[in-house]
Design a protein around this motif. Sequence first.
Motif, PDB file in Angstrom:
ATOM      1  N   PRO A 173     -17.070  -0.595   0.893  1.00  0.00           N
ATOM      2  CA  PRO A 173     -18.218   0.131   1.320  1.00  0.00           C
ATOM      3  C   PRO A 173     -17.933   1.107   2.387  1.00  0.00           C
ATOM      4  O   PRO A 173     -18.469   2.078   2.907  1.00  0.00           O
ATOM      5  N   VAL A 174     -16.943   0.667   3.386  1.00  0.00           N
ATOM      6  CA  VAL A 174     -16.371   1.498   4.561  1.00  0.00           C
ATOM      7  C   VAL A 174     -14.945   2.042   4.358  1.00  0.00           C
ATOM      8  O   VAL A 174     -14.385   2.292   5.456  1.00  0.00           O
ATOM      9  N   ARG A 175     -14.504   2.216   3.105  1.00  0.00           N
ATOM     10  CA  ARG A 175     -13.214   2.755   2.863  1.00  0.00           C
ATOM     11  C   ARG A 175     -12.311   2.257   3.899  1.00  0.00           C
ATOM     12  O   ARG A 175     -11.577   2.857   4.561  1.00  0.00           O
ATOM     13  N   ALA A 176     -12.174   0.952   3.997  1.00  0.00           N
ATOM     14  CA  ALA A 176     -11.251   0.310   4.749  1.00  0.00           C
ATOM     15  C   ALA A 176     -10.011   0.086   3.930  1.00  0.00           C
ATOM     16  O   ALA A 176      -8.797  -0.103   4.560  1.00  0.00           O
ATOM     17  N   ILE A 177      -9.968   0.560   2.828  1.00  0.00           N
ATOM     18  CA  ILE A 177      -8.519   0.083   1.896  1.00  0.00           C
ATOM     19  C   ILE A 177      -8.402   1.681   1.202  1.00  0.00           C
ATOM     20  O   ILE A 177      -9.156   2.257   0.854  1.00  0.00           O
ATOM     21  N   ILE A 178      -7.062   2.092   1.494  1.00  0.00           N
ATOM     22  CA  ILE A 178      -6.826   3.639   1.030  1.00  0.00           C
ATOM     23  C   ILE A 178      -5.399   3.195   0.036  1.00  0.00           C
ATOM     24  O   ILE A 178      -4.669   2.390   0.462  1.00  0.00           O
ATOM     25  N   LYS A 179      -5.304   4.241  -0.707  1.00  0.00           N
ATOM     26  CA  LYS A 179      -4.038   4.415  -1.309  1.00  0.00           C
ATOM     27  C   LYS A 179      -3.126   5.606  -0.636  1.00  0.00           C
ATOM     28  O   LYS A 179      -3.816   6.735  -0.496  1.00  0.00           O
ATOM     29  N   LEU A 180      -2.236   5.173   0.065  1.00  0.00           N
ATOM     30  CA  LEU A 180      -1.412   6.256   0.575  1.00  0.00           C
ATOM     31  C   LEU A 180      -0.633   6.940  -0.410  1.00  0.00           C
ATOM     32  O   LEU A 180      -0.212   6.558  -1.367  1.00  0.00           O
ATOM     33  N   PRO A 181      -0.228   8.224  -0.132  1.00  0.00           N
ATOM     34  CA  PRO A 181       0.362   9.227  -1.084  1.00  0.00           C
ATOM     35  C   PRO A 181       1.894   8.554  -1.705  1.00  0.00           C
ATOM     36  O   PRO A 181       2.183   9.005  -2.795  1.00  0.00           O
ATOM     37  N   ARG A 182       2.371   7.597  -0.910  1.00  0.00           N
ATOM     38  CA  ARG A 182       3.609   7.206  -1.312  1.00  0.00           C
ATOM     39  C   ARG A 182       3.359   5.962  -2.295  1.00  0.00           C
ATOM     40  O   ARG A 182       4.470   5.328  -2.578  1.00  0.00           O
ATOM     41  N   GLY A 183       2.181   5.360  -2.419  1.00  0.00           N
ATOM     42  CA  GLY A 183       1.757   4.438  -3.424  1.00  0.00           C
ATOM     43  C   GLY A 183       1.168   3.065  -2.813  1.00  0.00           C
ATOM     44  O   GLY A 183       0.760   2.483  -3.501  1.00  0.00           O
ATOM     45  N   ASN A 184       1.427   2.956  -1.620  1.00  0.00           N
ATOM     46  CA  ASN A 184       1.113   1.746  -0.887  1.00  0.00           C
ATOM     47  C   ASN A 184      -0.535   1.624  -0.692  1.00  0.00           C
ATOM     48  O   ASN A 184      -1.133   2.601  -0.508  1.00  0.00           O
ATOM     49  N   VAL A 185      -1.009   0.520  -1.199  1.00  0.00           N
ATOM     50  CA  VAL A 185      -2.505   0.327  -1.166  1.00  0.00           C
ATOM     51  C   VAL A 185      -2.634  -0.646   0.068  1.00  0.00           C
ATOM     52  O   VAL A 185      -2.132  -1.672   0.134  1.00  0.00           O
ATOM     53  N   VAL A 186      -3.512  -0.045   0.975  1.00  0.00           N
ATOM     54  CA  VAL A 186      -3.466  -0.553   2.293  1.00  0.00           C
ATOM     55  C   VAL A 186      -4.645  -0.878   3.057  1.00  0.00           C
ATOM     56  O   VAL A 186      -5.667  -0.238   2.911  1.00  0.00           O
ATOM     57  N   VAL A 187      -4.800  -2.154   3.612  1.00  0.00           N
ATOM     58  CA  VAL A 187      -6.141  -2.467   4.238  1.00  0.00           C
ATOM     59  C   VAL A 187      -6.070  -2.193   5.645  1.00  0.00           C
ATOM     60  O   VAL A 187      -5.119  -2.666   6.423  1.00  0.00           O
ATOM     61  N   ASN A 188      -7.053  -1.393   6.197  1.00  0.00           N
ATOM     62  CA  ASN A 188      -7.126  -0.871   7.467  1.00  0.00           C
ATOM     63  C   ASN A 188      -7.967  -1.990   8.111  1.00  0.00           C
ATOM     64  O   ASN A 188      -9.334  -2.272   7.965  1.00  0.00           O
ATOM     65  N   GLU A 189      -7.353  -3.036   8.788  1.00  0.00           N
ATOM     66  CA  GLU A 189      -8.153  -4.373   9.241  1.00  0.00           C
ATOM     67  C   GLU A 189      -8.918  -3.951  10.500  1.00  0.00           C
ATOM     68  O   GLU A 189      -9.995  -4.727  10.755  1.00  0.00           O
ATOM     69  N   LYS A 190      -8.778  -2.758  11.014  1.00  0.00           N
ATOM     70  CA  LYS A 190      -9.821  -2.313  12.194  1.00  0.00           C
ATOM     71  C   LYS A 190     -11.083  -1.922  11.418  1.00  0.00           C
ATOM     72  O   LYS A 190     -12.108  -2.000  12.328  1.00  0.00           O
ATOM     73  N   LYS A 191     -11.089  -1.280  10.220  1.00  0.00           N
ATOM     74  CA  LYS A 191     -12.291  -0.818   9.441  1.00  0.00           C
ATOM     75  C   LYS A 191     -12.770  -2.277   8.715  1.00  0.00           C
ATOM     76  O   LYS A 191     -14.143  -1.969   8.461  1.00  0.00           O
ATOM     77  N   CYS A 192     -12.205  -2.953   8.408  1.00  0.00           N
ATOM     78  CA  CYS A 192     -12.710  -4.037   7.533  1.00  0.00           C
ATOM     79  C   CYS A 192     -13.891  -4.688   8.033  1.00  0.00           C
ATOM     80  O   CYS A 192     -13.806  -5.299   9.184  1.00  0.00           O
ATOM     81  N   ARG A 213      -6.697  -9.397   4.126  1.00  0.00           N
ATOM     82  CA  ARG A 213      -5.523  -9.084   4.159  1.00  0.00           C
ATOM     83  C   ARG A 213      -4.669  -9.237   3.070  1.00  0.00           C
ATOM     84  O   ARG A 213      -4.976  -9.881   2.068  1.00  0.00           O
ATOM     85  N   LYS A 214      -3.745  -8.370   2.843  1.00  0.00           N
ATOM     86  CA  LYS A 214      -2.782  -8.521   1.568  1.00  0.00           C
ATOM     87  C   LYS A 214      -1.308  -7.814   1.847  1.00  0.00           C
ATOM     88  O   LYS A 214      -1.170  -6.878   2.881  1.00  0.00           O
ATOM     89  N   CYS A 215      -0.728  -7.754   0.900  1.00  0.00           N
ATOM     90  CA  CYS A 215       0.629  -6.830   1.036  1.00  0.00           C
ATOM     91  C   CYS A 215       0.307  -5.695   0.927  1.00  0.00           C
ATOM     92  O   CYS A 215      -0.663  -4.860   0.160  1.00  0.00           O
ATOM     93  N   HIS A 216       1.064  -4.760   1.898  1.00  0.00           N
ATOM     94  CA  HIS A 216       0.783  -3.257   2.070  1.00  0.00           C
ATOM     95  C   HIS A 216       2.015  -2.754   1.631  1.00  0.00           C
ATOM     96  O   HIS A 216       2.316  -1.484   1.828  1.00  0.00           O
ATOM     97  N   LEU A 217       2.911  -3.093   0.944  1.00  0.00           N
ATOM     98  CA  LEU A 217       4.330  -2.686   0.330  1.00  0.00           C
ATOM     99  C   LEU A 217       4.883  -1.921   1.535  1.00  0.00           C
ATOM    100  O   LEU A 217       5.507  -0.935   1.435  1.00  0.00           O
ATOM    101  N   CYS A 218       4.820  -2.623   2.683  1.00  0.00           N
ATOM    102  CA  CYS A 218       5.587  -2.444   3.756  1.00  0.00           C
ATOM    103  C   CYS A 218       5.559  -0.785   4.225  1.00  0.00           C
ATOM    104  O   CYS A 218       6.516  -0.239   4.377  1.00  0.00           O
ATOM    105  N   TYR A 219       4.269  -0.326   4.386  1.00  0.00           N
ATOM    106  CA  TYR A 219       4.031   1.083   4.666  1.00  0.00           C
ATOM    107  C   TYR A 219       4.576   1.435   5.815  1.00  0.00           C
ATOM    108  O   TYR A 219       4.964   2.626   6.402  1.00  0.00           O
ATOM    109  N   ASP A 220       4.889   0.473   6.676  1.00  0.00           N
ATOM    110  CA  ASP A 220       5.388   0.251   8.021  1.00  0.00           C
ATOM    111  C   ASP A 220       6.896   0.637   8.114  1.00  0.00           C
ATOM    112  O   ASP A 220       7.464   0.770   9.381  1.00  0.00           O
TER     113      ASP A 220
END
Length: 291
Positions: free
Chosen positions: A119-138, A163-170
């Motif tokens: 509901p707060v768009r805390a999870i996004i799919k990055l263009p490189r493929g990673n699905v990432v949780v923004n813990e600050k928004k969750c 929390r979950k795997c973010h495919l090492c977006y960092d």
Amino acid sequence: MNMAVTNIGRRRFLKMLGSASVYATLGAAGVAGAQTQRYGKLVDTTRCIGCKRCMSACKRWNKLEVERDEMVTDRETDLSAQNWVVVNLRADAKNREERTYEHWACQHCIQPACAGVCPVRAIIKLPRGNVVVNEKKCIGCRYCYQACPYKVPRFDFVKRVTRKCHLCYDRIPLLNYMKPACVAACPVEALSFDYKHEIILEAKRRVSKEKNARYILGLKEAGGTDMLTILPARPQDLGLVVAPRKVVNQNLDKLRITGAGFMGVSGLAGLMYTYATLTQGKNKRDHDQSD
Ligand code: SF4
Ligand code: SF4
Ligand code: SF4
């Protein structure tokens, strides 16, 4: 520092580091631009030897808690807020002698249901493929857990976020110089990381050429995922969750409400609860006095 990083020029490394820090902010999805190539992770369970170095590497990179028992035994381990990847032994229901280690984490769906319902768009799919949780928004509503066909996102009861795997977006910003931590740690190349079209080709090549490689999980499941897994049998025969072969979030997306709306509903529910509690107390006092 990663060995590969020491092999590249200092100026180039600093340049990449700059882009890494920009990318580290999750709002960077737009910065990457439409040209960005999608990546994928390939898991070949027919090569995995169950050493669990991938699990340890993930924990080290992401500073997650380590439970020693999980690392040294074949005890079944579930995903959790501290376990973003697990390795479990699976038997083929049609041939109990045939057993395979299954490296399991978020599948990085092409159209992720978890992101569709947040509901707060805390999870996004990055263009490189990673699905990432923004813990600050969750806000910890756990809709993502309900929506995920694989029940991957797990709630951290201490931090009160998912929390979950973010495919090492960092790590990806350094492109070919830094693979995801789990992939880099695998001693037998059961894990690989490359452009998505390359891993599809490689998975198909192995299934057509190698005797034990029989099924590619993720080509169709959940509408397709950016993590592909080569299995020695069909997922249902190995006791894996079978996701529908379509995008799960198509309709769920319509349920999205704005963050403000969600907070409004939560606030209203809180007020109603407080009112009910006060009224109940008053009614009880009135009742006691009338006795
Ligand atoms: S597997 Fe689940 S958590 Fe991972 S991207 Fe797909 S829906 Fe989201
Ligand atoms: S890709 Fe990164 S976050 Fe995901 S399981 Fe591997 S090490 Fe952990
Ligand atoms: S590091 Fe590689 S071989 Fe070891 S458990 Fe993980 S995927 Fe399997």
